[in-house]
Design an enzyme around this catalytic site. Structure first.
Site, PDB file in Angstrom:
ATOM      1  N   ALA A  74       0.850  -1.203   0.000  1.00  0.00           N
ATOM      2  CA  ALA A  74       0.000   0.000   0.000  1.00  0.00           C
ATOM      3  C   ALA A  74       0.878   1.242   0.000  1.00  0.00           C
ATOM      4  O   ALA A  74       2.052   1.188   0.353  1.00  0.00           O
ATOM      5  CB  ALA A  74      -0.872   0.033   1.262  1.00  0.00           C
ATOM      6  N   TYR A 140      -5.288   8.631   3.430  1.00  0.00           N
ATOM      7  CA  TYR A 140      -4.641   7.364   3.768  1.00  0.00           C
ATOM      8  C   TYR A 140      -5.532   6.550   4.708  1.00  0.00           C
ATOM      9  O   TYR A 140      -5.835   5.377   4.453  1.00  0.00           O
ATOM     10  CB  TYR A 140      -3.270   7.644   4.404  1.00  0.00           C
TER      11      TYR A 140
HETATM   12  N1  UFG Z   1       7.223  14.840  12.182  1.00  0.00           N
HETATM   13  C1  UFG Z   1       7.932  15.998  12.317  1.00  0.00           C
HETATM   14  N2  UFG Z   1       8.990  16.206  11.495  1.00  0.00           N
HETATM   15  C2  UFG Z   1       9.376  15.303  10.543  1.00  0.00           C
HETATM   16  C3  UFG Z   1       8.627  14.116  10.410  1.00  0.00           C
HETATM   17  C4  UFG Z   1       7.564  13.908  11.245  1.00  0.00           C
HETATM   18  O1  UFG Z   1       7.626  16.843  13.161  1.00  0.00           O
HETATM   19  O2  UFG Z   1      10.331  15.575   9.817  1.00  0.00           O
HETATM   20  C5  UFG Z   1       6.085  14.599  13.068  1.00  0.00           C
HETATM   21  C6  UFG Z   1       4.784  14.384  12.323  1.00  0.00           C
HETATM   22  O3  UFG Z   1       4.154  15.608  12.030  1.00  0.00           O
HETATM   23  C7  UFG Z   1       4.013  13.516  13.322  1.00  0.00           C
HETATM   24  C8  UFG Z   1       5.118  12.704  14.015  1.00  0.00           C
HETATM   25  O4  UFG Z   1       6.330  13.405  13.774  1.00  0.00           O
HETATM   26  O5  UFG Z   1       3.411  14.338  14.272  1.00  0.00           O
HETATM   27  C9  UFG Z   1       5.235  11.305  13.464  1.00  0.00           C
HETATM   28  O6  UFG Z   1       5.301  11.399  12.051  1.00  0.00           O
HETATM   29  P1  UFG Z   1       5.674  10.173  11.111  1.00  0.00           P
HETATM   30  O7  UFG Z   1       5.719  10.702   9.710  1.00  0.00           O
HETATM   31  O8  UFG Z   1       6.869   9.478  11.626  1.00  0.00           O
HETATM   32  O9  UFG Z   1       4.444   9.191  11.321  1.00  0.00           O
HETATM   33  P2  UFG Z   1       2.868   9.462  11.135  1.00  0.00           P
HETATM   34  O10 UFG Z   1       2.296   9.593  12.532  1.00  0.00           O
HETATM   35  O11 UFG Z   1       2.582  10.558  10.195  1.00  0.00           O
HETATM   36  O12 UFG Z   1       2.376   8.165  10.418  1.00  0.00           O
HETATM   37  C10 UFG Z   1       2.767   6.878  10.776  1.00  0.00           C
HETATM   38  C11 UFG Z   1       2.684   5.994   9.533  1.00  0.00           C
HETATM   39  C12 UFG Z   1       1.252   5.921   9.069  1.00  0.00           C
HETATM   40  C13 UFG Z   1       0.356   5.517  10.213  1.00  0.00           C
HETATM   41  C14 UFG Z   1       0.552   6.390  11.419  1.00  0.00           C
HETATM   42  C15 UFG Z   1      -0.272   5.884  12.583  1.00  0.00           C
HETATM   43  O13 UFG Z   1       3.480   6.545   8.497  1.00  0.00           O
HETATM   44  O14 UFG Z   1       1.183   4.962   8.037  1.00  0.00           O
HETATM   45  O15 UFG Z   1       1.915   6.387  11.779  1.00  0.00           O
HETATM   46  O16 UFG Z   1      -0.085   6.700  13.720  1.00  0.00           O
HETATM   47  F1  UFG Z   1      -0.933   5.628   9.833  1.00  0.00           F
END
Ligand code: UFG
Length: 335
Positions: A74, A140
């Site tokens: 996915a 997503y």
């Molecule tokens: N973040 C930053 N700076 C960055 C990257 C991320 O501040 O450079 C923050 C994001 O805004 C978020 C947190 O760190 O608040 C975590 O971000 P990630 O991108 O590591 O993970 P996500 O929470 O966006 O998403 C991940 C998976 C998804 C899943 C989700 C479930 O990528 O597939 O966790 O919580 F759905």
């Protein structure tokens, strides 16, 4: 009997393949390598194709003795899904529809589905339980929820049993350092911070400092990728025994702000990490913390690496030894 793992060359998929092999399971991998790495599944029967490639799926289900599927393949980035929703509907919903149609055609009875905490949207309470409302804040999460619903109706209609695993934030790497996380470009918080620690990027942007959390940054529940792998194995076994469909959250039940994660990375790496405040990222809920009591009780799941520091240590071990990920040609995958 073999387990077909779609998206098995990706980050969570490859750790699950490794775990299944270690449990003595026969595994076949299908991956289009749009994001995955064939080297992450060295020595495992491998088919490079899209989920919609009916000919390859016919070939797999005819030639291999597949009795169950673990479906990871996915698109999975929250921010990207907001800017390109059609790609997410095509790849996730259309792709899963094609796969599930083949399962029904070939009478494969069991599927473990890689779902997500993003199905909940902005939760009304914390920790989140499986019966809480699902109102995604990004495409997503919408596509994953649509697939969960499709699977429920496929149980009613065709007796296809499914277990949807709603993971919170997967992180870490194989503790023995054989495989790890390698996305290009990287968008996940922990690997980005570790790249900064390695000097591969100047600084880390903190997306939003005005969320209603203790330090204004988003709170997430980080779960070790091998603990996710263990849960897939247990979920499949349980589903075969009970012959029932189900949904489980998978997290550690503890939330960490973005700033706390960065501080943990500073402790583990003993490096300076420069940060800057940036605007919020579209689609991000403020707080996502799991209750995994149901998985603990019904699957007998017990995370082996529940501490954030250990999760970061395993990730750091991988990134330090493989600064170019799988590209470097130094990955030893003997197993
Ligand atoms: N973040 C930053 N700076 C960055 C990257 C991320 O501040 O450079 C923050 C994001 O805004 C978020 C947190 O760190 O608040 C975590 O971000 P990630 O991108 O590591 O993970 P996500 O929470 O966006 O998403 C991940 C998976 C998804 C899943 C989700 C479930 O990528 O597939 O966790 O919580 F759905």
């Amino acid at each position: 009997m073999a387990i077909l793992v779609t998206g098995g060359a990706g980050y969570i998929g490859s750790h699950t393949v490794m775990y299944l092999k270690e449990q003595g399971e026969e595994v076949v991998v299908l991956d289009n390598l749009s994001k995955g790495h064939e080297r992450a599944v060295d020595g495992v029967p491998f088919y490079q194709a899209d989920l919609t490639d009916g000919k390859v799926l016919d070939h797999i289900f005819t030639d291999r003795d597949i009795d169950s599927v673990i479906h990871f393949a996915a698109s999975s980035l929250v921010g990207e899904s907001v800017t390109n929703p059609l790609e997410y509907y095509r790849n996730n919903v259309t792709g899963s529809h094609a796969l599930v149609s083949k399962l029904v055609e070939y009478e494969v009875k069991y599927i473990v589905f890689s779902s997500t905490a993003a199905t909940y949207g902005n939760p009304e309470r914390t920790p989140i339980v499986e019966s809480d409302p699902t109102i995604p804040t990004n495409p997503y999460g919408e596509t994953k929820l649509a697939i969960e619903k499709m699977l429920r109706w496929c149980d009613e209609a065709y007796g296809l049993k499914s277990t949807s695993l709603r993971y919170f934030n997967a992180a870490g790497a194989d503790p023995e350092g054989r495989i790890g996380e390698d996305h290009d470009p990287e968008s996940h918080l922990i690997p980005i911070v570790l790249q900064a620690a390695l000097g591969q990027r100047e600084k880390v942007s903190i997306f939003g400092n005005d969320y209603p959390t203790k330090d204004g940054t988003c709170v997430r529940d980080y779960i070790h990728v091998l603990d996710l792998a263990q849960a897939h194995y247990l979920a499949l076994k349980r589903m075969k025994e009970s012959n029932e469909s189900n949904i489980f959250n998978l997290g550690n039940g503890k939330g960490f702000t973005v700033k706390e994660v960065i501080d943990t990375c500073r402790i583990v790496t003993e490096k300076e990490i420069v940060v800057e405040d940036a605007s919020r990222r579209a689609g991000d809920p403020a707080v996502l913390i799991a209750s995994s009591q149901k998985a603990i009780k019904e699957l007998g799941w017990k995370p082996v690496y529940p501490e954030l520091q250990q999760i970061v240590e395993h990730a750091w071990n991988w990134h330090q030894n493989h600064p170019q990920g799988y590209k470097a040609g130094t990955v030893s995958l003997e197993r």
